[in-house]
Design a protein around this motif. Sequence first.
Motif, PDB file in Angstrom:
ATOM      1  N   MET B  27       0.816  -1.215   0.000  1.00  0.00           N
ATOM      2  CA  MET B  27       0.000   0.000   0.000  1.00  0.00           C
ATOM      3  C   MET B  27       0.851   1.267   0.000  1.00  0.00           C
ATOM      4  O   MET B  27       0.317   2.372   0.160  1.00  0.00           O
ATOM      5  CB  MET B  27      -0.926  -0.026   1.220  1.00  0.00           C
ATOM      6  N   ASN B  28       2.147   1.106  -0.128  1.00  0.00           N
ATOM      7  CA  ASN B  28       3.076   2.237  -0.151  1.00  0.00           C
ATOM      8  C   ASN B  28       3.013   3.051   1.151  1.00  0.00           C
ATOM      9  O   ASN B  28       3.205   4.271   1.139  1.00  0.00           O
ATOM     10  CB  ASN B  28       2.810   3.149  -1.350  1.00  0.00           C
ATOM     11  N   HIS B  29       2.748   2.355   2.250  1.00  0.00           N
ATOM     12  CA  HIS B  29       2.681   3.046   3.536  1.00  0.00           C
ATOM     13  C   HIS B  29       4.070   3.393   4.046  1.00  0.00           C
ATOM     14  O   HIS B  29       5.004   2.598   3.921  1.00  0.00           O
ATOM     15  CB  HIS B  29       1.951   2.174   4.559  1.00  0.00           C
ATOM     16  N   GLU B  30       4.153   4.530   4.693  1.00  0.00           N
ATOM     17  CA  GLU B  30       5.432   4.975   5.236  1.00  0.00           C
ATOM     18  C   GLU B  30       5.740   4.313   6.577  1.00  0.00           C
ATOM     19  O   GLU B  30       6.867   3.967   6.870  1.00  0.00           O
ATOM     20  CB  GLU B  30       5.403   6.492   5.403  1.00  0.00           C
ATOM     21  N   TYR B  31       4.719   4.198   7.419  1.00  0.00           N
ATOM     22  CA  TYR B  31       4.932   3.726   8.788  1.00  0.00           C
ATOM     23  C   TYR B  31       4.595   2.241   8.904  1.00  0.00           C
ATOM     24  O   TYR B  31       3.560   1.792   8.390  1.00  0.00           O
ATOM     25  CB  TYR B  31       4.030   4.488   9.778  1.00  0.00           C
ATOM     26  N   MET B  32       5.443   1.539   9.626  1.00  0.00           N
ATOM     27  CA  MET B  32       5.200   0.120   9.878  1.00  0.00           C
ATOM     28  C   MET B  32       5.525  -0.205  11.322  1.00  0.00           C
ATOM     29  O   MET B  32       6.368   0.457  11.951  1.00  0.00           O
ATOM     30  CB  MET B  32       6.023  -0.755   8.922  1.00  0.00           C
ATOM     31  N   TYR B  33       4.869  -1.260  11.846  1.00  0.00           N
ATOM     32  CA  TYR B  33       4.955  -1.597  13.272  1.00  0.00           C
ATOM     33  C   TYR B  33       4.959  -3.112  13.474  1.00  0.00           C
ATOM     34  O   TYR B  33       4.344  -3.844  12.703  1.00  0.00           O
ATOM     35  CB  TYR B  33       3.735  -1.041  14.031  1.00  0.00           C
ATOM     36  N   TRP B  34       5.605  -3.519  14.535  1.00  0.00           N
ATOM     37  CA  TRP B  34       5.481  -4.890  15.007  1.00  0.00           C
ATOM     38  C   TRP B  34       4.915  -4.853  16.426  1.00  0.00           C
ATOM     39  O   TRP B  34       5.474  -4.209  17.314  1.00  0.00           O
ATOM     40  CB  TRP B  34       6.827  -5.615  15.042  1.00  0.00           C
ATOM     41  N   GLY B  53      14.860   2.532   6.036  1.00  0.00           N
ATOM     42  CA  GLY B  53      16.149   2.779   6.663  1.00  0.00           C
ATOM     43  C   GLY B  53      16.092   3.272   8.093  1.00  0.00           C
ATOM     44  O   GLY B  53      17.137   3.492   8.710  1.00  0.00           O
ATOM     45  N   THR B  54      14.887   3.454   8.653  1.00  0.00           N
ATOM     46  CA  THR B  54      14.766   3.938  10.030  1.00  0.00           C
ATOM     47  C   THR B  54      13.979   2.953  10.873  1.00  0.00           C
ATOM     48  O   THR B  54      13.006   2.365  10.408  1.00  0.00           O
ATOM     49  CB  THR B  54      14.041   5.293  10.103  1.00  0.00           C
ATOM     50  N   THR B  55      14.410   2.753  12.104  1.00  0.00           N
ATOM     51  CA  THR B  55      13.675   1.921  13.052  1.00  0.00           C
ATOM     52  C   THR B  55      13.777   2.557  14.432  1.00  0.00           C
ATOM     53  O   THR B  55      14.696   3.358  14.690  1.00  0.00           O
ATOM     54  CB  THR B  55      14.225   0.487  13.121  1.00  0.00           C
ATOM     55  N   ALA B  56      12.859   2.200  15.300  1.00  0.00           N
ATOM     56  CA  ALA B  56      12.875   2.735  16.659  1.00  0.00           C
ATOM     57  C   ALA B  56      12.243   1.719  17.606  1.00  0.00           C
ATOM     58  O   ALA B  56      11.453   0.867  17.174  1.00  0.00           O
ATOM     59  CB  ALA B  56      12.119   4.059  16.733  1.00  0.00           C
ATOM     60  N   LYS B  57      12.604   1.828  18.876  1.00  0.00           N
ATOM     61  CA  LYS B  57      12.089   0.903  19.882  1.00  0.00           C
ATOM     62  C   LYS B  57      10.694   1.294  20.319  1.00  0.00           C
ATOM     63  O   LYS B  57      10.373   2.476  20.440  1.00  0.00           O
ATOM     64  CB  LYS B  57      13.019   0.880  21.092  1.00  0.00           C
ATOM     65  N   GLY B  58       9.909   0.268  20.600  1.00  0.00           N
ATOM     66  CA  GLY B  58       8.591   0.476  21.163  1.00  0.00           C
ATOM     67  C   GLY B  58       8.593   0.192  22.649  1.00  0.00           C
ATOM     68  O   GLY B  58       9.590   0.423  23.339  1.00  0.00           O
ATOM     69  N   GLU B  59       7.512  -0.353  23.116  1.00  0.00           N
ATOM     70  CA  GLU B  59       7.321  -0.608  24.545  1.00  0.00           C
ATOM     71  C   GLU B  59       8.096  -1.817  25.052  1.00  0.00           C
ATOM     72  O   GLU B  59       8.597  -1.823  26.193  1.00  0.00           O
ATOM     73  CB  GLU B  59       5.821  -0.815  24.782  1.00  0.00           C
ATOM     74  N   ARG B  68      14.449  -2.301   8.148  1.00  0.00           N
ATOM     75  CA  ARG B  68      13.541  -1.773   7.120  1.00  0.00           C
ATOM     76  C   ARG B  68      14.424  -1.317   5.955  1.00  0.00           C
ATOM     77  O   ARG B  68      14.589  -0.133   5.700  1.00  0.00           O
ATOM     78  CB  ARG B  68      12.736  -0.605   7.677  1.00  0.00           C
ATOM     79  N   LEU B  69      14.948  -2.290   5.228  1.00  0.00           N
ATOM     80  CA  LEU B  69      15.835  -1.971   4.113  1.00  0.00           C
ATOM     81  C   LEU B  69      15.060  -1.490   2.901  1.00  0.00           C
ATOM     82  O   LEU B  69      15.574  -0.716   2.087  1.00  0.00           O
ATOM     83  CB  LEU B  69      16.693  -3.189   3.757  1.00  0.00           C
ATOM     84  N   LYS B  70      13.826  -1.979   2.751  1.00  0.00           N
ATOM     85  CA  LYS B  70      12.957  -1.540   1.678  1.00  0.00           C
ATOM     86  C   LYS B  70      11.668  -1.006   2.283  1.00  0.00           C
ATOM     87  O   LYS B  70      11.208  -1.514   3.307  1.00  0.00           O
ATOM     88  CB  LYS B  70      12.633  -2.704   0.732  1.00  0.00           C
ATOM     89  N   LYS B  71      11.076  -0.049   1.652  1.00  0.00           N
ATOM     90  CA  LYS B  71       9.875   0.590   2.198  1.00  0.00           C
ATOM     91  C   LYS B  71       8.756  -0.415   2.434  1.00  0.00           C
ATOM     92  O   LYS B  71       8.020  -0.314   3.412  1.00  0.00           O
ATOM     93  CB  LYS B  71       9.396   1.672   1.227  1.00  0.00           C
ATOM     94  N   GLN B  72       8.638  -1.397   1.561  1.00  0.00           N
ATOM     95  CA  GLN B  72       7.503  -2.307   1.669  1.00  0.00           C
ATOM     96  C   GLN B  72       7.711  -3.434   2.672  1.00  0.00           C
ATOM     97  O   GLN B  72       6.769  -4.150   2.994  1.00  0.00           O
ATOM     98  CB  GLN B  72       7.166  -2.890   0.296  1.00  0.00           C
ATOM     99  N   ASN B  73       8.934  -3.609   3.170  1.00  0.00           N
ATOM    100  CA  ASN B  73       9.217  -4.744   4.049  1.00  0.00           C
ATOM    101  C   ASN B  73       9.705  -4.306   5.417  1.00  0.00           C
ATOM    102  O   ASN B  73      10.516  -3.378   5.538  1.00  0.00           O
ATOM    103  CB  ASN B  73      10.291  -5.647   3.434  1.00  0.00           C
TER     104      ASN B  73
END
Lengths: 112, 115
Positions: B27-34, B53-59, B68-73
């Motif tokens: 869906m060409n979404h910018e934000y992704m979460y686990w 290319g960006t990741t951050a810690k959650g809870e 996140r090497l590719k936008k879709q994955n």
Amino acid sequence: RKEVEQDPGPFNVPEGATVAFNCTYSNSASQSFFWYRQDCRKEPKLLMSVYSSGNEDGRFTAQLNRASQYISLLIRDSKLSDSATYLCAVEVPSSNTGKLIFGQGTTLQVKP
Amino acid sequence: NAGVTQTPKFRVLKTGQSMTLLCAQDMNHEYMYWYRQDPGMGLRLIHYSVGEGTTAKGEVPDGYNVSRLKKQNFLLGLESAAPSQTSVYFCASTPSGSESTGELFFGEGSRLTVL
């Protein structure tokens, strides 16, 4: 205190009943609120967003009470198919990340 | 339209083994979460990404790594699995900026059991 809290239930109601769930949140700066529905062993899906003025979608009504920091979901004329877990979610304010914090969910069982 | 796809859907690991969960969105979404979901705990955010290319810690990030090497994955890795990581893992995505409605779109989940 958890950031988002719900009564886990279960709520057991007969068909046709009206049932209401509440969800409290701790961050008064929160701006965006949602109700998700999750069927057993399935992924959550958006049921409805919650707007400041309250909003209605068929048998479902969502309301926001900023003063008391809670949102509510009212289901009228319950159907068997409404049986599911209802998750409230609050967007992390001012984060610009789209992150949602979820409550633990409220289970609804509608009985014939 | 596939939406958000997670693989594998089921996996059994032994303590100490490693594995990677893959999340793909079309869906060409910018934000992704686990997220992980455990009984009585609701959904808890593990890691997230606001762009390629960006990741951050959650809870609850400990014991997990992401890329996140590719936008879709968006990949979630367990380097040394522990029984406490037995859970259902959900990936989600959402658009950013003016396209955003706040709705998260979830994959079907990945059930992981660590023995």
